[in-house]
Design a protein around this motif. Structure first.
Motif, mmCIF file in Angstrom:
data_model
loop_
_atom_site.group_PDB
_atom_site.id
_atom_site.type_symbol
_atom_site.label_atom_id
_atom_site.label_comp_id
_atom_site.label_asym_id
_atom_site.label_seq_id
_atom_site.Cartn_x
_atom_site.Cartn_y
_atom_site.Cartn_z
ATOM 1 N N ILE A 2 23.822 -9.264 -42.070
ATOM 2 C CA ILE A 2 23.536 -9.216 -43.496
ATOM 3 C C ILE A 2 24.759 -8.680 -44.231
ATOM 4 O O ILE A 2 25.575 -7.952 -43.638
ATOM 5 N N ARG A 57 14.948 -8.929 -39.043
ATOM 6 C CA ARG A 57 15.394 -9.536 -40.300
ATOM 7 C C ARG A 57 14.796 -8.801 -41.504
ATOM 8 O O ARG A 57 15.478 -8.547 -42.504
ATOM 9 N N ASP A 58 13.492 -8.479 -41.412
ATOM 10 C CA ASP A 58 12.846 -7.755 -42.511
ATOM 11 C C ASP A 58 13.456 -6.368 -42.690
ATOM 12 O O ASP A 58 13.666 -5.902 -43.810
ATOM 13 N N ARG A 106 16.754 -6.590 -44.541
ATOM 14 C CA ARG A 106 16.576 -6.838 -45.973
ATOM 15 C C ARG A 106 16.185 -5.553 -46.691
ATOM 16 O O ARG A 106 16.657 -5.267 -47.795
ATOM 17 N N ARG A 107 15.307 -4.767 -46.043
ATOM 18 C CA ARG A 107 14.913 -3.490 -46.660
ATOM 19 C C ARG A 107 16.086 -2.507 -46.685
ATOM 20 O O ARG A 107 16.252 -1.749 -47.640
ATOM 21 N N LYS A 153 19.237 -3.257 -46.989
ATOM 22 C CA LYS A 153 20.077 -3.689 -48.101
ATOM 23 C C LYS A 153 19.524 -3.169 -49.427
ATOM 24 O O LYS A 153 20.262 -2.668 -50.283
ATOM 25 N N GLN A 154 18.199 -3.254 -49.609
ATOM 26 C CA GLN A 154 17.578 -2.780 -50.842
ATOM 27 C C GLN A 154 17.756 -1.272 -51.010
ATOM 28 O O GLN A 154 18.078 -0.787 -52.096
#
Length: 310
Positions: free
Chosen positions: A147, A270-271, A274-275, A277-278
């Motif tokens: 990511i 993957r989830d 993404r979290r 990154k947030q």
């Protein structure tokens, strides 16, 4: 795996294919009769559901009887069994008297069929449980993900390097506690509402570049991982590459249940990224009001369209 074992597993899979064919024909030809005999009801909705289930069984029959490697398709039946058991459980809770008894009998029969399907599916995966030519245990799952995060590399590295931050964005982790000497104690959620705990140690640490760790000897869940940090092209922040390896709790059966519950580790990683990154970019995990549980498949069944917050 021997050729005899291949043939045995394929014979089981083809037998399940013939069973699907028989069930599918009956359900498509006489959905009303099947609905009444099973104790559900005789409504148009119930008949429509039986028709759909019958069509699904015919699909199972086609792939199991028409494939040169039928055992690899048994997972389609396992997934169908999970849906059937869920629907029957709801029907069982809403029935009384003779109808409840019929639904209970059908539920027991489907549970028995599910056990056979699971057994066949696990047999089909047994070759992956042996050791490879290099001696490595092939039961170990290896996961890879990447990511790009719009923050400087050192900042991203420092946040991840503090392992106690990980439960903020890793949904399956309950806690990580640093115990000194490069060691940490991890507690994670497992399928079927279980938890597992283990200790890990850092084996390589290069500031702003690499963190690598592995579980200590005797850990219930053997695992290892590494994260590499590099500058993203075009000054877009930091590119992270994550590599994880671990032995699934419960082996192949545990992995089967995890898939059915929408908790496959590859999707989890993957989830989680993404979290992450947030959290790093905005300071928090962004949630939709209509999807407070995130993307886990088992939770999506109860999610709803988002509404304005009062």
């Amino acid at each position: 795996m021997s050729e005899g074992h291949d043939r045995t597993t394929d014979r089981l899979a083809r037998a399940l294919g013939w069973a699907s064919l028989g069930l599918g024909v009956v359900q498509v030809a006489a959905p009303g009769a099947v609905s009444r005999l099973s104790g559900v009801d005789d409504s148009a909705r119930a008949r429509g559901t039986i028709l759909l289930v019958g069509a699904r069984e015919l699909f199972h029959a086609a792939v199991l009887l028409g494939s040169r490697n039928p055992a690899s398709w048994v997972w389609t039946r396992v997934a169908g069994d999970a849906l059937d058991l869920t629907a029957l459980g709801q029907a069982l809770a809403n029935r009384a008297g003779r109808r409840r008894g019929r639904v209970a009998a059908v539920t027991a029969a489907v549970a028995g069929i599910t056990a056979v399907d699971m057994y066949t599916a696990v047999r089909a995966n047994r070759p992956h449980e042996d050791r490879g030519e290099d001696g490595r245990d092939e039961r170990t799952m290896n996961l890879h993900a990447a990511i790009t995060i719009n923050r400087p590399r050192e900042e991203v590295y420092r946040y991840w390097r503090d392992f106690e931050n990980l439960p903020r964005f890793m949904a399956h982790l309950e806690s990580v506690e640093m115990v000194g000497g490069g060691r940490s104690r991890w507690k994670a959620r497992a399928p079927l509402k279980k938890t597992v705990e283990w200790e890990a140690e850092i084996v390589e640490d290069r500031s702003g570049e690499l963190i690598a760790w592995r579980s200590t000897e005797g850990a219930l869940v053997g695992n290892s991982g590494s994260v590499r940090f590099s500058d993203a092209p075009g000054g877009r922040g930091t590119e992270m590459r994550v590599n994880l390896g671990y032995d699934p709790p419960g082996g192949k059966i545990g992995m089967t249940l995890a898939r059915l519950l929408g908790e496959h580790p590859e999707q989890q990683v993957r989830d989680d990224l993404r979290r992450f990154k947030q959290v790093v970019e905005t300071g928090e995990v962004v949630r939709s009001e209509g999807s407070p549980e995130g993307t886990r498949a088992v939770r999506q069944l109860i999610q709803r369209p988002a509404q304005p917050v009062r």
